[in-house]
Design a protein around this motif. Structure first.
Motif, short mmCIF file in Angstrom:
data_model
loop_
_atom_site.label_atom_id
_atom_site.label_comp_id
_atom_site.label_asym_id
_atom_site.label_seq_id
_atom_site.Cartn_x
_atom_site.Cartn_y
_atom_site.Cartn_z
N TYR A 155 0.89 -1.03 -0.18
CA TYR A 155 0.00 0.00 -0.07
C TYR A 155 0.93 1.04 -0.47
O TYR A 155 2.37 1.55 0.35
CB TYR A 155 -1.27 -0.24 1.02
CG TYR A 155 -1.13 -1.75 1.45
CD1 TYR A 155 -2.57 -1.01 0.49
CD2 TYR A 155 -1.24 -2.29 2.36
CE1 TYR A 155 -3.29 -2.29 1.00
CE2 TYR A 155 -2.31 -3.18 1.94
CZ TYR A 155 -3.44 -3.47 1.44
OH TYR A 155 -4.53 -4.69 1.56
N ASP A 156 0.46 2.18 -0.49
CA ASP A 156 1.16 3.70 -0.08
C ASP A 156 0.29 3.97 1.33
O ASP A 156 -0.82 4.40 1.48
CB ASP A 156 0.37 4.59 -1.62
CG ASP A 156 0.20 6.05 -1.18
OD1 ASP A 156 1.60 6.20 -0.14
OD2 ASP A 156 0.03 6.82 -2.34
N LEU A 157 1.16 4.04 1.70
CA LEU A 157 1.43 4.65 3.15
C LEU A 157 1.73 5.59 3.86
O LEU A 157 1.93 6.82 4.93
CB LEU A 157 2.19 3.74 4.21
CG LEU A 157 1.52 1.73 4.41
CD1 LEU A 157 3.20 0.76 5.29
CD2 LEU A 157 0.57 2.78 4.22
N THR A 158 1.42 6.69 2.76
CA THR A 158 1.89 7.85 2.64
C THR A 158 0.78 8.82 3.40
O THR A 158 -0.14 8.77 3.46
CB THR A 158 2.19 8.65 1.60
OG1 THR A 158 2.83 8.47 0.84
CG2 THR A 158 2.36 10.54 2.22
N GLY A 159 1.14 9.77 4.75
CA GLY A 159 0.38 10.10 6.05
C GLY A 159 -0.07 9.23 6.63
O GLY A 159 -0.71 9.50 7.58
N LYS A 160 0.00 7.70 6.77
CA LYS A 160 -0.49 6.89 7.49
C LYS A 160 0.41 6.43 9.22
O LYS A 160 1.97 6.97 9.85
CB LYS A 160 -0.59 5.96 7.72
CG LYS A 160 -1.07 4.98 5.84
CD LYS A 160 -2.67 5.43 5.64
CE LYS A 160 -3.30 5.15 4.63
NZ LYS A 160 -4.87 5.50 4.46
N GLU A 161 -0.47 6.44 10.43
CA GLU A 161 0.47 6.61 11.47
C GLU A 161 0.39 4.99 11.88
O GLU A 161 -0.40 4.50 11.03
CB GLU A 161 -0.34 7.47 12.53
CG GLU A 161 -0.71 8.96 12.17
CD GLU A 161 0.72 9.82 11.71
OE1 GLU A 161 1.40 9.03 13.43
OE2 GLU A 161 0.70 11.03 11.81
N ILE A 162 1.67 4.72 12.11
CA ILE A 162 1.96 3.12 12.17
C ILE A 162 2.19 2.64 13.85
O ILE A 162 3.33 3.38 13.95
CB ILE A 162 3.05 2.55 11.58
CG1 ILE A 162 2.62 2.89 9.95
CG2 ILE A 162 2.84 1.27 11.49
CD1 ILE A 162 1.34 2.11 9.37
#
Length: 217
Positions: A155-162
């Motif tokens: 996935y494109d995880l740009t901007g996601k908080e992991i």
């Protein structure tokens, strides 16, 4: 005699008149400002712009995704999902791992050595609706299982908080840090926060971690 007396009276009157003029304020001077003349703002005009700024509470939904072979990570994931109100997703391998502990260990070691990306049977088409993703896994061969890399890279995880969470039998912190490095490498453009590394039964520590990170619903 009358004219002389009249002249003296006139002179006296002029003297008093000049004295009175000398005590008057100069015609060009300004009166001191009074409280009534000072400008004041109404309560409405005193409100600052910052108090009118609206903040968005829509930061995306929460996903609790995990891989569990023995059920220990699943136990953690269930508790975390309950506390956060997140949606649960168990990662299911396309090729199931053996039921035997030693055989699974051999497969996991080979996958690690080859930096493999095992296929996922139930991989969602998109996780765009989720802004916060908690990723759970056991420690396998001193790091995260390679199937976690499969999920993150898909996935494109740009901007996601992991937020990673994990446990192991040895609870070796060096192995935990290795797994964190693996997650960071594979979660491109996401913000990977410090992870949670506790025993599956230590729900108190889980709750503290979730609270400190503002993840409790």
């Amino acid at each position: 005699m009358f004219k002389k007396t009249l002249g003296l009276l006139m002179a006296t009157m002029m003297t008093f008149s000049l004295a009175a003029c000398g005590q008057a304020a100069p015609s060009g001077s300004e009166p001191a400002p009074s409280n009534e003349s000072a400008t004041s703002e109404s309560p409405e005009s005193q409100a600052t712009e910052s108090s009118q700024v609206e903040t968005s509470s829509d930061d995306g939904k929460t996903l609790v995704v995990y891989f569990s072979w023995s059920g220990n990570t699943e136990e953690m994931a269930n508790h975390i999902a309950e506390q956060t109100g997140g949606d649960l997703l168990e990662i299911e391998p396309q090729t199931p791992y053996p039921d035997d502990y030693n055989e699974t260990g051999d497969v996991a070691e080979k996958e690690r050595d080859e930096n493999a990306r095992p296929e996922i049977a139930n991989l969602p088409d998109s996780i765009e609706e989720y802004g916060t993703i908690l990723v759970g896994y056991p420690i396998w061969w001193h790091t995260a299982p390679m199937i976690i890399g499969t999920f993150l890279e898909n996935y494109d995880l740009t901007g996601k908080e992991i937020y990673p969470f994990t446990q192991s039998a040895s609870m070796d912190t060096e192995q935990f840090e290795n797994s964190m490095d693996f997650v960071r490498e594979n979660a491109a453009n996401a913000t990977v926060h410090d992870g949670l590394f506790v025993s599956r039964s230590d729900t108190d520590s889980m709750d503290v971690y979730l609270t400190e990170n503002g993840l409790v619903k």
